[in-house]
Structure formats: structure tokens, C-alpha cells
Scaffold this motif. Structure first.
Motif, PDB file in Angstrom:
ATOM      1  N   ILE A  23     -22.141 -16.221  -2.772  1.00 27.78           N
ATOM      2  CA  ILE A  23     -22.982 -16.401  -1.502  1.00 27.78           C
ATOM      3  C   ILE A  23     -24.072 -15.488  -1.467  1.00 27.78           C
ATOM      4  CG2 ILE A  23     -20.984 -17.448   0.039  1.00 27.78           C
ATOM      5  CD1 ILE A  23     -20.702 -14.766   1.225  1.00 27.78           C
ATOM      6  N   ASN A  24     -25.058 -15.529  -0.633  1.00 28.26           N
ATOM      7  CA  ASN A  24     -25.838 -14.420  -0.501  1.00 28.26           C
ATOM      8  C   ASN A  24     -25.345 -13.315   0.207  1.00 28.26           C
ATOM      9  OD1 ASN A  24     -28.709 -15.486  -1.634  1.00 28.26           O
ATOM     10  ND2 ASN A  24     -28.252 -17.025  -0.389  1.00 28.26           N
ATOM     11  N   GLN A  25     -25.172 -12.313  -0.444  1.00 27.04           N
ATOM     12  CA  GLN A  25     -24.772 -11.027  -0.009  1.00 27.04           C
ATOM     13  C   GLN A  25     -24.998  -9.920  -0.963  1.00 27.04           C
ATOM     14  OE1 GLN A  25     -20.716 -11.289   1.836  1.00 27.04           O
ATOM     15  NE2 GLN A  25     -20.213  -9.174   0.614  1.00 27.04           N
ATOM     16  N   MET A  26     -25.620  -8.693  -0.680  1.00 28.58           N
ATOM     17  CA  MET A  26     -25.654  -7.583  -1.541  1.00 28.58           C
ATOM     18  C   MET A  26     -25.478  -6.246  -0.972  1.00 28.58           C
ATOM     19  SD  MET A  26     -25.977  -7.463  -4.822  1.00 28.58           S
ATOM     20  CE  MET A  26     -26.464  -9.280  -5.210  1.00 28.58           C
ATOM     21  N   PRO A  27     -24.841  -5.322  -1.432  1.00 25.77           N
ATOM     22  CA  PRO A  27     -23.743  -5.525  -2.616  1.00 25.77           C
ATOM     23  C   PRO A  27     -22.825  -6.586  -2.385  1.00 25.77           C
ATOM     24  CG  PRO A  27     -23.423  -3.383  -1.681  1.00 25.77           C
ATOM     25  CD  PRO A  27     -24.809  -3.887  -0.735  1.00 25.77           C
ATOM     26  N   ARG A  39     -27.285  -6.930 -13.165  1.00 26.00           N
ATOM     27  CA  ARG A  39     -27.927  -6.014 -13.965  1.00 26.00           C
ATOM     28  C   ARG A  39     -27.030  -4.711 -13.966  1.00 26.00           C
ATOM     29  NH1 ARG A  39     -34.236  -3.859 -14.325  1.00 26.00           N
ATOM     30  NH2 ARG A  39     -33.891  -2.540 -15.993  1.00 26.00           N
ATOM     31  N   LYS A  40     -26.634  -4.270 -12.658  1.00 26.79           N
ATOM     32  CA  LYS A  40     -25.910  -2.918 -12.517  1.00 26.79           C
ATOM     33  C   LYS A  40     -24.658  -3.368 -11.600  1.00 26.79           C
ATOM     34  CE  LYS A  40     -30.021   0.028 -12.293  1.00 26.79           C
ATOM     35  NZ  LYS A  40     -30.688   1.099 -11.632  1.00 26.79           N
ATOM     36  N   PHE A  41     -23.427  -3.111 -12.170  1.00 29.18           N
ATOM     37  CA  PHE A  41     -22.134  -3.334 -11.578  1.00 29.18           C
ATOM     38  C   PHE A  41     -21.293  -2.231 -11.988  1.00 29.18           C
ATOM     39  CE2 PHE A  41     -22.739  -5.644 -15.545  1.00 29.18           C
ATOM     40  CZ  PHE A  41     -21.421  -5.343 -16.119  1.00 29.18           C
ATOM     41  N   GLU A  42     -20.189  -2.358 -11.278  1.00 27.72           N
ATOM     42  CA  GLU A  42     -19.043  -1.772 -11.292  1.00 27.72           C
ATOM     43  C   GLU A  42     -17.713  -2.283 -11.667  1.00 27.72           C
ATOM     44  OE1 GLU A  42     -20.261   1.972  -8.554  1.00 27.72           O
ATOM     45  OE2 GLU A  42     -18.549   0.676  -7.675  1.00 27.72           O
ATOM     46  N   ILE A  43     -16.843  -2.103 -12.373  1.00 26.73           N
ATOM     47  CA  ILE A  43     -15.543  -2.586 -12.649  1.00 26.73           C
ATOM     48  C   ILE A  43     -14.498  -1.804 -12.035  1.00 26.73           C
ATOM     49  CG2 ILE A  43     -14.010  -3.732 -14.454  1.00 26.73           C
ATOM     50  CD1 ILE A  43     -16.511  -4.124 -16.199  1.00 26.73           C
ATOM     51  N   GLU A  95     -24.243  -1.288 -16.855  1.00 34.30           N
ATOM     52  CA  GLU A  95     -25.633  -1.829 -16.786  1.00 34.30           C
ATOM     53  C   GLU A  95     -26.065  -2.669 -18.023  1.00 34.30           C
ATOM     54  OE1 GLU A  95     -30.247  -0.136 -16.065  1.00 34.30           O
ATOM     55  OE2 GLU A  95     -28.738   1.087 -15.976  1.00 34.30           O
ATOM     56  N   SER A  96     -26.384  -3.848 -17.651  1.00 35.44           N
ATOM     57  CA  SER A  96     -26.861  -4.753 -18.674  1.00 35.44           C
ATOM     58  C   SER A  96     -28.167  -4.475 -19.377  1.00 35.44           C
ATOM     59  CB  SER A  96     -26.928  -6.047 -18.091  1.00 35.44           C
ATOM     60  OG  SER A  96     -27.417  -6.982 -19.040  1.00 35.44           O
ATOM     61  N   VAL A 108     -21.129  -5.887  -7.551  1.00 36.06           N
ATOM     62  CA  VAL A 108     -22.392  -6.033  -8.044  1.00 36.06           C
ATOM     63  C   VAL A 108     -23.413  -5.255  -7.364  1.00 36.06           C
ATOM     64  CG1 VAL A 108     -24.043  -7.696  -8.590  1.00 36.06           C
ATOM     65  CG2 VAL A 108     -21.839  -8.233  -8.949  1.00 36.06           C
ATOM     66  N   LEU A 109     -24.114  -4.408  -7.827  1.00 34.42           N
ATOM     67  CA  LEU A 109     -25.214  -3.525  -7.080  1.00 34.42           C
ATOM     68  C   LEU A 109     -26.651  -3.968  -7.202  1.00 34.42           C
ATOM     69  CD1 LEU A 109     -23.794  -0.129  -8.330  1.00 34.42           C
ATOM     70  CD2 LEU A 109     -23.027  -1.294  -6.267  1.00 34.42           C
TER      71      LEU A 109
END
Length: 400
Positions: free
Chosen positions: A272-276, A308-312, A334-335, A376-377
Motif C-alpha cells: 500500500i501507499n506508505q513511506m517509510p 533503492r534504500k532499505f534496511e534488513i 542501497e541498490s 524501505v526508506l
């Protein structure tokens, strides 16, 4: 008068038939005036076996017992080989090996001789000799990928397709008992497995080639060394499951989370639309992750909603309320694009890189976790929701 003519003709033909059958086998007679020229029986056929700067000619002999020797000429008659014929019981084949030949095509002329040295009619046979030019055109079959099984003594090979002359791959490896062993992989084997090797050593292999199905020699190339990576295995994705927590982003647009591990690369998971935002899944067992391989949604590479930028993050016992209690950050990722082009610009190299899956290597000695949360950032297109095409998780743990 007419009847008399027919009778005379038949009588003449009968005499010819009787005369031509006087000699046994396939010998021939020619008459010039009052003289007679006798021909020995020639070989029935010759099977050509090309080789490396040599050629093997297998002459199939006639059943004429009067034939005593055979002669082969080549190089426009400048070179020749003569050999006596010694017949073995139930063997009508005489093998003639001709060595030290230059690479190229040849015409071989065969004659046989009877005991009175009468020659046969010539038999011409063509053949090809291989050598340095052919050898220099050969390259080892390529190893596309190496993949460990459940433990460090099981390794899966993925081979590139063989060329037409490839008859197999010879692999040298160190066995678990310390001995050096050889294993052959046939050309129709594109996926093969080795079960008993010493995991602390590399391999050497070479491809074997046969330029003709009748060739007497195999051609080889120099050994290629395979640098075996440290043990790492892919986790079994059939054990992966959705693990939805109260604060997680949910599925949208018909792209459900199990699409991330279905081995299909034309769809994926969308939120769904939501960031982060973040989402959670269960890998089915407790393991220390060593690497993630992530494929972008194929219809929007380096664009729109791809991460593109994310954390695991990982957890063995996540809080039921969806909070970050009991979670450990495993990596910040970071991709990247090989080209370094700005924004959503990309070239063919970038697209090929993304389609092969992008590796995100995690630090060593991470704790064992069962649940994975991806936070996801930022996406490549600054979008409000997220897409992922496919995802693999790896571990260096040696137990299932």
C-alpha cells in the motif's frame, strides 16, 4: 537369316560370360590385341578416422585370397605406405595408421596386389587431418554457476551449453579422504552435482573434444581452475511464509507477498501507499543470514516503486504488537547501478545487472533469526509504495 544372326549373338555373349567368370573374386581382365592384363581385387571400402596430425584408415578387404599386399599413396603420390596382408580368422579389416601429417585435407589412393604383383583398380578416399589450428580454436566449457547443497560437501554445477565437438568435461578434485579423483560430465549434462569433495580445495577441469564421430584422437585444452567460494547455501523458499504484524504494510494491487519466492520473475509483491514502511515474513527455520539476492519488478527496473534504500532486520521472537522490540538490524542496503547514471536513467548493462538479481552481503557472525523484516526508506522513483520481483536468502550455516 535373322534367326542365324540372333543365335550367333547369343553364342558370343555366352562366351564372354564364361570367359569373365574364369577368375575367382573381383579380379578384372582387360584385353589389348593378343595380350592379357590382370587386375587384383581392390578393397571394398575404407573407413576414415581423423586424428591429431595423423589418420587411421580402416580398409575393408575383399574375400579374394590371392590379394597379398596393400599400398596407399597421398600427397599426389609423393608419399606412400605398403603393408603385407595377413588375414586373421573372421577379420576382413586392415588398419593403416599414417603419422606425422600436416593439418588439412588429403586424398588417399589405394591399390592392392595379388601374389603375382598384379595391381587392383585404384580406390580414392578423402580424409581430414586435424592439428594446431583446430586445437587453438577450442575453449573450455564455461561454468555458469556454483551452488552449495545443504552442507559444504555437496556442490551443484551449472554448465553452459556445449559446442558440437564437446564430448565431456573432465573434473579433477580432492576427495574427502584426501585422494585426487576424476569425474566425467557428459555434454548433455548442464546441471551436475558433486557429493564427496574436500570443501577446503579448488577444482581443475578441462573439456574433451572430438572433431568427428570416427576420430581416433580426443583433443583437450589446458585445465581451468575453479575457485570454490566459501560455503554458502540458499534457504529453501518453499518454507517461506507471510508473517503479518499490526504495523506492517499490507499487500496491494494484486501482487501478493508469496510472489517474492515463487521463482517467477514477471510479477512480484506490492504494498500500500506508505513511506517509510516495512513488512515481515517467516523463513521457516532459524538461521544466520549471510546474503540476500533481490530482483526488481521487471516492468520498472530502476524506476517507480523498486527499492533503492532499505534496511534488513531479523528476529527470533518478534513482538506481537508489531513494534521493534526484539528486532536486530542486520544491514543497511542501497541498490546500485553499474553505470552510475543519475536518477532513473539506465543503460543495457544496468538492466542486465538488475535482471540477474542484485546481491546484498550481510556482515559475518549475525545471530540466528527466523523472521525477516524489510524497512524501505526510499524507492528509485520516489514512489509511495514498494515492489519486489523475487528474493533469495542465503546462510553459511551447515545444518538444514
Amino acid at each position: 537369316m535373322k534367326l542365324k544372326y540372333i543365335v550367333e549373338c547369343l553364342a558370343f555373349l555366352l562366351c564372354l560370360a564364361v570367359f569373365s567368370s574364369c577368375r575367382k573374386g573381383d579380379e578384372y581382365k582387360k584385353f589389348f590385341g593378343d595380350g592379357e592384363l590382370i587386375y587384383a581385387s581392390r578393397v571394398n571400402k575404407v573407413i576414415v578416422h581423423p586424428g591429431n596430425r595423423r589418420i587411421l584408415l580402416s580398409a575393408i578387404l575383399s574375400n579374394d585370397p590371392l590379394v597379398a599386399k596393400i599400398k596407399v599413396l597421398w600427397n599426389q603420390g609423393k608419399d606412400s605406405l605398403v603393408q603385407k596382408i595377413v588375414r586373421a580368422p573372421e577379420n576382413d579389416t586392415l588398419d593403416l595408421m599414417i603419422d606425422n601429417l600436416e593439418e588439412g585435407g588429403y586424398n588417399f589412393v589405394f591399390y592392392t596386389y595379388d601374389k603375382e604383383n598384379h595391381p587392383s583398380v585404384a580406390l580414392n578416399v578423402s580424409g581430414v587431418v586435424y592439428g594446431e589450428s583446430y586445437s587453438n580454436s577450442l575453449v573450455n566449457r564455461r561454468v555458469k554457476a556454483l551452488k552449495y547443497g545443504p552442507n559444504e560437501n555437496i556442490l551443484h554445477f551449472s554448465w553452459a551449453n556445449p559446442n558440437l565437438d564437446d564430448v565431456g568435461v573432465e573434473l579433477l578434485y580432492k576427495h574427502k579422504d584426501g585422494s585426487i579423483r576424476t569425474k566425467m560430465f557428459l555434454p548433455n549434462s548442464t546441471d551436475t552435482t558433486l557429493y564427496d569433495f574436500d570443501a577446503n580445495t579448488n577444482f581443475r577441469y578441462r573439456t574433451l573434444f572430438k572433431p568427428d564421430s570416427n576420430a581416433v584422437d580426443l583433443f583437450t585444452v589446458n585445465y581451468t581452475e575453479i575457485i570454490v567460494p566459501g560455503f554458502e547455501r540458499e534457504l529453501d523458499k518453499s518454507k517461506f511464509n507471510l508473517y503479518l504484524l499490526p504495523t506492517d504494510a499490507t499487500t496491494a494491487h494484486g501482487w501478493v507477498m508469496p510472489n517474492m519466492w515463487d521463482e517467477k520473475y514477471d510479477n512480484g509483491f506490492a504494498t500500500i501507499n506508505q513511506m517509510p514502511q516495512w513488512f515481515t515474513f517467516d523463513i521457516g527455520l532459524s538461521a544466520s543470514p549471510s546474503k540476500f539476492k533481490i530482483w526488481q519488478a521487471a516492468d520498472r527496473i530502476y524506476e517507480k516503486e523498486n527499492m533503492r534504500k532499505f534496511e534488513i532486520w531479523g528476529s527470533g521472537n518478534p513482538a506481537a504488537d508489531g513494534s521493534w522490540d526484539n528486532w536486530t538490524k542486520l544491514a543497511s542496503c542501497e541498490s546500485r547501478k553499474p553505470s552510475g547514471l543519475p536518477g532513473i536513467e539506465k543503460n543495457e548493462v544496468d538492466i542486465a545487472f538488475a535482471k540477474a538479481g542484485e546481491d546484498f552481503v550481510l556482515p559475518a557472525d549475525l545471530p540466528r533469526v527466523r523472521y525477516i523484516r524489510i524497512k524501505v526508506l526510499e524507492t528509485w522513483g520516489k514512489a509511495g509504495f514498494v515492489t519486489i520481483g523475487e528474493l533469495n536468502v542465503y546462510t553459511k550455516d551447515k545444518n538444514k
